[in-house]
Design an enzyme around this catalytic site. Structure first.
Site, PDB file in Angstrom:
ATOM      1  N   SER A 175       1.664  18.900  17.964  1.00 26.44           N
ATOM      2  CA  SER A 175       2.655  17.796  18.657  1.00 26.44           C
ATOM      3  C   SER A 175       2.548  18.021  20.234  1.00 26.44           C
ATOM      4  CB  SER A 175       4.235  18.331  18.096  1.00 26.44           C
ATOM      5  OG  SER A 175       5.086  17.518  18.907  1.00 26.44           O
ATOM      6  N   GLU A 209       2.151  14.666   4.262  1.00 23.74           N
ATOM      7  CA  GLU A 209       3.612  15.110   3.937  1.00 23.74           C
ATOM      8  C   GLU A 209       4.358  14.061   4.918  1.00 23.74           C
ATOM      9  OE1 GLU A 209       3.837  19.240   4.669  1.00 23.74           O
ATOM     10  OE2 GLU A 209       2.106  19.772   3.252  1.00 23.74           O
ATOM     11  N   TRP A 254       6.328  18.868  15.335  1.00 23.78           N
ATOM     12  CA  TRP A 254       6.969  19.661  16.303  1.00 23.78           C
ATOM     13  C   TRP A 254       8.088  20.687  15.808  1.00 23.78           C
ATOM     14  CZ3 TRP A 254      11.800  18.298  15.677  1.00 23.78           C
ATOM     15  CH2 TRP A 254      12.397  16.925  15.352  1.00 23.78           C
ATOM     16  N   CYS A 285      11.853  18.276   6.960  1.00 25.47           N
ATOM     17  CA  CYS A 285      11.649  17.433   5.956  1.00 25.47           C
ATOM     18  C   CYS A 285      12.089  17.839   4.643  1.00 25.47           C
ATOM     19  CB  CYS A 285       9.947  17.216   5.760  1.00 25.47           C
ATOM     20  SG  CYS A 285       9.289  18.643   5.222  1.00 25.47           S
TER      21      CYS A 285
END
Length: 479
Positions: free
Chosen positions: A176, A247, A150, A281
């Site tokens: 998502s 990932e 998301w 991330c």
């Protein structure tokens, strides 16, 4: 209500009685979209349609495929405002960040088309026998399932769609449930420019995801998200031995060893830590600072965090939007509460924030935690929010030990003017991406991925992606 979409299967949008809604995280009472959930029969249909479309698409010359995809990327650019507003409405980030996301997605896509045209991995090899020619060729893998998160509703799907299609595959995107509008817009554009069934979009939870990745007609699964979900996907793909590219998370550090321009250094660190409200991330989550620099670094980061303007992403004055959903806000609150219990001092933020005109918004004040012990949860576990944990160290050996002593290995930054120290960082840092004297923002043409618990399989950007999206074959041509 702005967005209403079903599931894109075989070139048409299909509805089911099962629906779910999305809401503006800055104003959770405001509904943004309504979508239909796929059922098990739709999963089977989507795989069948992808198989048929891929068989024909793979016969197209690479140049023809890339021309079609270049038109598709151009169409995305023409709809950049629609895409950016869809991102902001459901994900919450500022419009400036959303426009930047769309631009980066298009840039990455164009670079990937160059890799496709270069014939990555295909080569002639010297034969050991007279009268025999040896070659290594690569073929499209087949049907690819792309499960996307998301936090980057356009860039992450496009990071998977373009190489998948460019190398001759078909792709089924499961976006998502928090941010599906952008993926639906990507599918809508594909209906006008790409063969039916080549790019499909379906909605669903873990049950739909499991049905997709375990289907015998699926040949590759690319996923971006949490380590926990990644492990479940690994288990599910065992049913069909599909190739994987995962990932996963990160606990990324910026090491401030010394810096000639500390203000510029702190600007980059704060930006890398707080953009997208820390929901990246690659966000800097830990700042490892040499003890002599601690006081000025701590004060500088606290000042920058406190100055950030929170608000609805649609407001041009907003620098930092909300958490994307209530669960993520509660997770961040719990992580900061635990850090305090472990002895950390809050220099800035540390609390849920109220923004005038955004009743009930999922806002968390940009936070700087000081006195964080290297062994504590705040220094080791992914928070995925606007939280910076400051950890002090004495020697470069200490810094490298702390840097590497986490389960993750995605990205890191090192700020120094010492050539020997920089060399050690480049040689010893256990991450897939390493940045020296700048923040953790990757270029659009460089390999993107991590090691350890941050990634499995080929990286998703750059030449190495061919290892996932194609299969390798040794060819011996006799006289």
């Amino acid at each position: 209500m702005t967005y209403t979409y079903g599931n894109l299967i075989g070139g048409s949008w299909r509805d089911t009685p099962a629906i779910f809604d999305t809401f503006n995280p800055a104003r959770p009472a405001q509904q943004v979209g309504r979508y239909s959930l796929a059922d098990s029969a739709m999963v089977v249909e989507a795989v069948r349609a992808a198989t048929d479309a891929q068989r024909l698409w793979a016969r197209w010359p690479a140049a023809r495929r890339c021309d079609a995809l270049a038109l598709y990327i151009g169409a995305l650019e023409a709809r950049k405002e629609d895409l950016a507003r869809a991102i902001t409405a459901e994900q919450g980030k500022s419009l400036a960040e959303s426009f930047g996301e769309v631009a980066k997605a298009c840039a990455e896509g164009r670079f990937m088309l160059q890799h496709v045209m270069s014939g990555e991995g295909a080569r002639h090899v010297t034969s050991l026998r007279a009268g025999v020619r040896n070659m290594v060729v690569r073929r499209p893998r087949g049907v690819i399932v792309a499960i996307t998160p998301w936090n980057f509703p356009v860039m992450t799907p496009m990071r998977k769609i373009v190489p998948a299609l460019g190398f001759g595959n078909a792709v089924i995107v499961k976006a998502s449930e928090f941010t599906p509008a952008a993926a639906c817009l990507l599918g809508e554009l594909a209906c006008d420019l790409l063969p039916d069934g080549l790019l499909q979009v379906i909605h669903g939870g873990a049950d739909v995801g499991n049905a997709l990745v375990s289907h015998s007609g699926v040949h590759g699964v690319t996923f971006t998200g949490s380590v926990a979900t990644g492990k479940r996907i690994v288990a599910a793909t065992a049913a069909n031995l599909a190739e994987m590219s995962l990932e996963l998370g990160g606990k990324n550090a910026a090491v401030i060893h010394d810096a000639s321009d500390l203000d510029a250094c702190l600007d980059q660190v704060a930006n890398a830590a707080l953009m997208c409200s820390g929901q990246r991330c690659t966000a800097v989550s830990r700042v490892l600072v040499q003890r002599d620099l601690h006081d000025v670094v701590a004060a500088g980061l606290a000042k920058r965090a406190s100055a950030m303007r929170l608000g609805d992403g649609a407001d041009p004055a907003t620098q930092l939007g909300p958490m994307t959903h209530r669960g993520q806000l509660e997770h961040v609150k719990a992580a900061v509460r635990r850090a305090r219990e472990d002895g950390a001092e809050v220099l800035a933020g540390g609390h849920e924030a109220h923004v005038e005109g955004c009743d009930g918004g999922y806002f968390f004040a940009p936070t700087v935690l000081d006195g964080v012990r290297a062994e504590s949860a705040a220094a080791r576990e992914e928070i995925f929010g606007p939280v910076i944990s400051i950890v002090e160290y004495d020697t470069l050996d200490d810094a490298i030990t702390i840097l590497n002593d986490v389960e993750f290995g995605l990205t890191a930054a090192f700020f120094s003017n010492d050539a020997k120290a920089i060399s050690r960082f480049v040689d010893e840092c256990q991450t897939g991406m390493l940045h020296v004297n700048h923040g953790t923002v990757p270029d659009s043409h460089m390999p993107f991925g991590g090691i350890k618990a941050s990634g499995v399989g080929a990286y998703s950007v750059g030449p190495s992606s061919a290892a996932f999206y194609t299969t390798e074959h040794s060819v011996y041509l006799g006289a």
